[in-house]
Design a protein around this motif. Structure first.
Motif, PDB file in Angstrom:
ATOM      1  N   VAL A 149      36.094  29.072 109.077  1.00 51.56           N
ATOM      2  CA  VAL A 149      37.233  28.451 109.739  1.00 51.56           C
ATOM      3  C   VAL A 149      37.874  27.270 108.860  1.00 51.56           C
ATOM      4  O   VAL A 149      37.180  26.487 108.342  1.00 51.56           O
ATOM      5  CB  VAL A 149      36.952  27.908 110.992  1.00 51.56           C
ATOM      6  N   VAL A 150      38.966  27.170 108.834  1.00 50.58           N
ATOM      7  CA  VAL A 150      39.678  26.181 107.605  1.00 50.58           C
ATOM      8  C   VAL A 150      40.856  25.466 108.382  1.00 50.58           C
ATOM      9  O   VAL A 150      41.716  26.107 108.982  1.00 50.58           O
ATOM     10  CB  VAL A 150      40.176  26.927 106.591  1.00 50.58           C
ATOM     11  N   PHE A 151      41.058  24.270 108.335  1.00 47.66           N
ATOM     12  CA  PHE A 151      42.060  23.458 108.554  1.00 47.66           C
ATOM     13  C   PHE A 151      42.539  22.831 107.101  1.00 47.66           C
ATOM     14  O   PHE A 151      41.917  21.920 106.769  1.00 47.66           O
ATOM     15  CB  PHE A 151      41.943  22.438 109.593  1.00 47.66           C
ATOM     16  N   VAL A 152      43.854  23.003 106.623  1.00 46.37           N
ATOM     17  CA  VAL A 152      44.492  22.491 105.566  1.00 46.37           C
ATOM     18  C   VAL A 152      45.686  21.634 106.265  1.00 46.37           C
ATOM     19  O   VAL A 152      46.551  21.799 106.689  1.00 46.37           O
ATOM     20  CB  VAL A 152      44.806  23.336 104.664  1.00 46.37           C
ATOM     21  N   HIS A 153      45.146  20.232 106.124  1.00 42.22           N
ATOM     22  CA  HIS A 153      46.249  19.251 106.475  1.00 42.22           C
ATOM     23  C   HIS A 153      47.090  18.837 105.515  1.00 42.22           C
ATOM     24  O   HIS A 153      46.788  18.136 104.476  1.00 42.22           O
ATOM     25  CB  HIS A 153      45.790  18.026 107.330  1.00 42.22           C
ATOM     26  N   ASN A 154      48.400  19.605 105.412  1.00 38.41           N
ATOM     27  CA  ASN A 154      49.221  19.412 104.314  1.00 38.41           C
ATOM     28  C   ASN A 154      50.586  18.714 104.730  1.00 38.41           C
ATOM     29  O   ASN A 154      51.182  18.085 103.685  1.00 38.41           O
ATOM     30  CB  ASN A 154      49.740  20.850 103.721  1.00 38.41           C
ATOM     31  N   GLN A 182      32.759  25.923 107.821  1.00 42.32           N
ATOM     32  CA  GLN A 182      33.960  24.944 108.298  1.00 42.32           C
ATOM     33  C   GLN A 182      34.467  24.061 107.111  1.00 42.32           C
ATOM     34  O   GLN A 182      33.595  23.738 106.427  1.00 42.32           O
ATOM     35  CB  GLN A 182      33.220  24.178 109.371  1.00 42.32           C
ATOM     36  N   HIS A 183      35.700  24.301 106.920  1.00 37.81           N
ATOM     37  CA  HIS A 183      36.254  23.513 105.747  1.00 37.81           C
ATOM     38  C   HIS A 183      37.563  22.771 106.259  1.00 37.81           C
ATOM     39  O   HIS A 183      38.393  23.232 107.040  1.00 37.81           O
ATOM     40  CB  HIS A 183      36.737  24.417 104.783  1.00 37.81           C
ATOM     41  N   VAL A 231      34.385  18.374 104.119  1.00 41.87           N
ATOM     42  CA  VAL A 231      35.640  17.770 104.236  1.00 41.87           C
ATOM     43  C   VAL A 231      36.018  17.272 102.642  1.00 41.87           C
ATOM     44  O   VAL A 231      35.057  16.405 102.070  1.00 41.87           O
ATOM     45  CB  VAL A 231      35.300  16.706 105.183  1.00 41.87           C
ATOM     46  N   ILE A 232      37.012  17.727 102.156  1.00 46.95           N
ATOM     47  CA  ILE A 232      37.656  17.044 100.965  1.00 46.95           C
ATOM     48  C   ILE A 232      38.976  17.006 101.011  1.00 46.95           C
ATOM     49  O   ILE A 232      39.763  17.370 101.895  1.00 46.95           O
ATOM     50  CB  ILE A 232      37.389  18.195  99.714  1.00 46.95           C
ATOM     51  N   SER A 233      39.509  16.158  99.992  1.00 43.99           N
ATOM     52  CA  SER A 233      40.804  15.932  99.754  1.00 43.99           C
ATOM     53  C   SER A 233      41.295  16.213  98.378  1.00 43.99           C
ATOM     54  O   SER A 233      40.621  16.215  97.551  1.00 43.99           O
ATOM     55  CB  SER A 233      41.319  14.439 100.107  1.00 43.99           C
ATOM     56  N   VAL A 234      42.403  17.089  98.261  1.00 40.13           N
ATOM     57  CA  VAL A 234      42.785  17.364  96.774  1.00 40.13           C
ATOM     58  C   VAL A 234      44.313  17.055  96.731  1.00 40.13           C
ATOM     59  O   VAL A 234      45.308  17.156  97.534  1.00 40.13           O
ATOM     60  CB  VAL A 234      42.630  19.010  96.651  1.00 40.13           C
ATOM     61  N   ALA A 235      44.737  16.187  95.524  1.00 42.23           N
ATOM     62  CA  ALA A 235      45.913  15.992  95.041  1.00 42.23           C
ATOM     63  C   ALA A 235      46.435  17.155  94.310  1.00 42.23           C
ATOM     64  O   ALA A 235      45.830  17.525  93.295  1.00 42.23           O
ATOM     65  CB  ALA A 235      45.894  14.524  94.164  1.00 42.23           C
ATOM     66  N   LEU A 269      38.962  26.206  95.791  1.00 41.42           N
ATOM     67  CA  LEU A 269      38.199  25.301  96.477  1.00 41.42           C
ATOM     68  C   LEU A 269      37.171  25.888  97.491  1.00 41.42           C
ATOM     69  O   LEU A 269      35.975  25.188  97.460  1.00 41.42           O
ATOM     70  CB  LEU A 269      38.789  23.979  97.016  1.00 41.42           C
ATOM     71  N   LEU A 270      37.564  26.964  98.015  1.00 43.64           N
ATOM     72  CA  LEU A 270      36.534  27.153  99.362  1.00 43.64           C
ATOM     73  C   LEU A 270      35.290  27.773  98.761  1.00 43.64           C
ATOM     74  O   LEU A 270      34.234  27.898  99.330  1.00 43.64           O
ATOM     75  CB  LEU A 270      37.161  28.287 100.028  1.00 43.64           C
TER      76      LEU A 270
END
Length: 243
Positions: A76-81, A128-129, A175-179, A227-228
């Motif tokens: 399961v993945v949530f990408v907050h874009n 979980q990502h 939990v990560i953030s990516v620019a 990244l996953l």
């Protein structure tokens, strides 16, 4: 992390830009949910929400809970874009209502929706990502973008803190953030169109386009999906150029 046969993905702001590119380039068989106002992205299920409005946040939380109730897949993945630059211009000068929406979407929504996702997946036995889209503006102050800079800095610090917390959870969510860097999207168009009194550095963004310095959204999206399956520590704050 092994082979994945079933996957559930939420992408906020998947109706345009990097969000739409993420939906188009996902390299897995997945159910994709677009959390946005407009929708219309092929291959996605649309949940119509204005994420700059706090009244919409419980709707997203409900969607997390409902879809996970009978989910028996592997990842399961949530990408907050979702994010916004509007309004461009100095604090104390720009429209107050627009400035408030910027703060709510770029900072508050990221934290509240991230919290809701973590609550929904807590203790569940699947990968979980949670990936947050950030910006170099989190590190470097840009005149005319004060609320955007502050919002992205808040996202990065939230990710660092929550990443530490999730290391203690079993199984825990990564939990990560990516620019994404400078990407050929509507946000870049908005910056190029800005007047000098709004964004004194606007000329730089026009030069980036003229010299071919903007990345294609699809190329950036593929790097983000990679990244996953990378060994990235929980709480990491990354840039696509480092991948």
């Amino acid at each position: 992390m092994g082979a994945v046969s079933r996957m559930l993905v939420w992408i906020s702001g998947a109706s345009a830009g990097i969000g739409a590119a993420l939906a188009a380039t996902i390299p897995y068989e997945a159910e994709i949910v677009d959390l946005s106002r407009r929708g219309g992205t092929p291959g996605t299920q649309h949940v119509a929400v204005d994420l700059a409005d706090p009244a919409s946040w419980p709707l997203v939380e409900e969607d997390f809970t409902r879809r996970l109730a009978d989910f028996d897949g592997d990842r399961v993945v949530f990408v907050h874009n979702a994010g916004t630059l509007t309004p461009l211009g100095p604090a104390g000068v720009v429209d107050t209502a627009q400035y408030t929406r910027n703060v709510l979407l770029n900072s508050a929504a990221a934290q509240v929706l991230g919290h809701a996702f973590l609550q929904a997946v807590d203790g569940r036995d699947f990968e979980q990502h949670l990936m947050m889209l950030t910006s170099g503006a989190a590190l470097w102050p840009y005149e005319g973008e004060s609320s955007y800079c502050a919002g992205k800095a808040a996202v990065d610090q939230w990710v660092r803190a929550v990443g530490l917390e999730q290391q203690r959870r079993k199984p825990g969510c990564r939990v990560i953030s990516v620019a994404p860097g400078a990407v050929d999207t509507a946000m870049q168009e908005e910056l190029r169109a800005a007047a000098e009194e709004q964004v004194p550095n606007a000329r730089r963004f026009r030069e980036l386009e003229a010299t071919g310095g903007l990345a294609r959204p699809e190329d950036v999206a593929r790097r983000i999906w990679s990244l996953l399956n990378r060994d990235v520590p929980n709480g990491a704050v990354l840039h696509v150029q480092d991948l």
